[in-house]
Design an enzyme around this catalytic site. Structure first.
Site, mmCIF file in Angstrom:
data_model
loop_
_atom_site.group_PDB
_atom_site.id
_atom_site.type_symbol
_atom_site.label_atom_id
_atom_site.label_comp_id
_atom_site.label_asym_id
_atom_site.label_seq_id
_atom_site.Cartn_x
_atom_site.Cartn_y
_atom_site.Cartn_z
ATOM 1 N N ASP A 34 0.870 -1.178 0.000
ATOM 2 C CA ASP A 34 0.000 0.000 0.000
ATOM 3 C C ASP A 34 0.905 1.227 0.000
ATOM 4 O O ASP A 34 2.067 1.167 0.400
ATOM 5 C CB ASP A 34 -0.953 -0.026 1.206
ATOM 6 C CG ASP A 34 -2.130 0.936 1.009
ATOM 7 O OD1 ASP A 34 -2.200 1.620 -0.032
ATOM 8 O OD2 ASP A 34 -2.997 1.008 1.911
ATOM 9 N N GLY B 253 -0.265 6.811 2.149
ATOM 10 C CA GLY B 253 -1.016 8.037 2.426
ATOM 11 C C GLY B 253 -2.178 7.777 3.374
ATOM 12 O O GLY B 253 -2.431 8.523 4.317
ATOM 13 N N ASP C 174 -7.450 -8.103 1.035
ATOM 14 C CA ASP C 174 -6.490 -8.186 2.141
ATOM 15 C C ASP C 174 -7.219 -7.735 3.385
ATOM 16 O O ASP C 174 -8.142 -6.920 3.301
ATOM 17 C CB ASP C 174 -5.286 -7.270 1.909
ATOM 18 C CG ASP C 174 -5.559 -5.861 2.366
ATOM 19 O OD1 ASP C 174 -5.253 -5.533 3.522
ATOM 20 O OD2 ASP C 174 -6.123 -5.071 1.571
HETATM 21 N N1 GUN Z 1 -6.517 0.511 2.901
HETATM 22 C C1 GUN Z 1 -7.830 0.391 3.212
HETATM 23 N N2 GUN Z 1 -8.558 1.321 2.546
HETATM 24 C C2 GUN Z 1 -7.699 2.058 1.808
HETATM 25 C C3 GUN Z 1 -7.862 3.179 0.910
HETATM 26 O O1 GUN Z 1 -8.957 3.694 0.661
HETATM 27 N N3 GUN Z 1 -6.714 3.654 0.330
HETATM 28 C C4 GUN Z 1 -5.484 3.106 0.599
HETATM 29 N N4 GUN Z 1 -4.413 3.619 -0.011
HETATM 30 N N5 GUN Z 1 -5.314 2.067 1.434
HETATM 31 C C5 GUN Z 1 -6.404 1.551 2.028
#
Ligand code: GUN
Length: 378
Positions: free
Chosen positions: A94, A97, A272
């Protein structure tokens, strides 16, 4: 059809798909669940256990955490995240942010990105499109996520419009940066993230604007941020149909076993969630009759495995009575064995879903699976 994602079969009755996503570290059979390894470790398990006992095909890492500690340059110099943590399968990261906003102190969002203070030592950090793409290139992620703006739930429509527009601008910037630095084009993938909160027209707009940018894959973000489950499913269903059919689709941060089956029916391919690993550390375990807790006194003298007939290391070798004893005695092996079971349960559910899509009876099977699970939870 895209080169890296093959749609093997589409379900006739639902939106479910059986697919195969190629990455630099091997192919992923979809639908798939990805165990969460935020800090370059799936808590309590060795990479060998993750691969051989859990059966994971891909795991998650996180830019926010790994950038703060130990730092992405160190990981790059150590040969990349795969080598650093000794996991040779695919890794999705991820972008950070989202976590900067939810975990850090004093975060401030501007058009350039998110400025925040580290939750570890208070130091000032900034994450914008360039930073998140550079960090994920340093990590050597197989699938890097763009930086996005996830509006809170509930939110005003005007604010949500601005978040959707910024999310598209940031996605475009991330794609340009990843193209220029050679990350895209060398087999790494970058996925865009659709937002839009509870507004179906904005969900569609976000999906369509991002689809236009032709990413290797797409995520549905801004779900599981406090909304009730029916609202969450409504948002997933309002987004998935407007994402490109020939690209993988991933809902971020979800879900329970029934939620995943419902999202597969809505056309989602990847999931996940910290749920199976987090609850294991509190004594909870998954069964086809719902989630149970091994601390319950009824398990004290129970010599059956967690799930009778389940083919995993925990169920093959240990009784409920033994696992309860470990948990009550606060032995760390309890976390390992319950985490292993729960993650295997999730991976096994995905394996069954894939087989049922291939066999053509996903809809009937999934309805009866959910019915049994939910009856057991009551
Ligand atoms: N992990 C869970 N929801 C989100 C999201 O909306 N954006 C991001 N970048 N990671 C997440």
């Amino acid at each position: 059809m895209s080169e890296h994602f093959q749609l093997i079969k589409k379900d006739a009755e639902t939106g479910a798909r059986r697919g195969r996503l190629k990455t630099l570290h091997g192919a992923i059979e979809t639908p798939i669940f990805m165990p969460v390894g935020t800090q370059a470790t799936v808590k309590g398990l060795t990479p060998r256990q993750i691969k051989e006992d859990v059966g994971a095909q891909i795991i998650l890492g996180n830019t926010y955490h790994l950038n703060l500690r130990p730092g992405s340059e160190l990981i790059r110099d150590a040969g990349g995240l795969h080598k650093f943590m000794s996991w040779d399968g695919p890794i999705l990261t991820d972008s950070g942010g989202f976590q900067a906003f939810s975990l850090a102190k004093l975060s401030k969002l501007t058009e350039e990105g998110v400025a925040f203070q580290s939750h570890l030592d208070g130091s000032k950090v900034f994450l914008g499109p360039r930073e998140v793409m550079t960090i994920q290139a340093n990590l050597g992620s197989d699938i890097a996520m763009v930086i996005d703006e996830c509006p809170p739930y509930p939110c005003k429509k005007d604010d949500c419009v601005k978040a959707v527009e910024r999310t598209t601008r940031w996605a475009k910037a991330c794609k340009e940066i990843a193209t220029d630095n050679g990350f895209l084009g060398s087999g790494h993938h970058v996925f865009a993230i659709a937002q839009g909160s509870e507004f179906e027209d904005l969900r569609r707009r976000s999906a369509e604007e991002l689809a236009e940018l032709d990413f290797p894959g797409y995520a549905i973000g801004g779900v599981s941020v406090g909304e009730p489950e029916p609202e969450m499913l409504k948002q997933v269903r309002a987004t998935a149909p407007f994402l490109p059919e020939d690209k993988p689709r991933y809902t971020m941060g979800l879900g329970t076993p029934p939620q995943m089956l419902k999202m597969i029916a809505a056309g989602v391919d990847m999931f996940d969630c910290v749920l199976p690993s987090r609850v294991a550390r509190n004594g909870a375990f998954f069964t086809p009759d719902g989630m149970k807790n091994i601390r319950n006194s009824r398990f004290a003298t129970d010599l059956k495995p967690l799930v009778v007939g389940m083919e995993n290391y925990t169920c093959r070798n240990f009784t409920r009575a033994y696992l309860r004893h470990l948990t009550m005695a606060k032995e760390m092996l309890s976390c390992t064995l319950l985490t292993l079971h729960n993650l295997h349960f999730y991976l096994n559910l995905m394996e069954q879903a894939r087989a049922r899509i291939e066999a053509g009876d996903f809809s009937r099977w999934s309805a009866s699976w959910i019915e049994r699970y939910e009856a057991g939870e009551k």
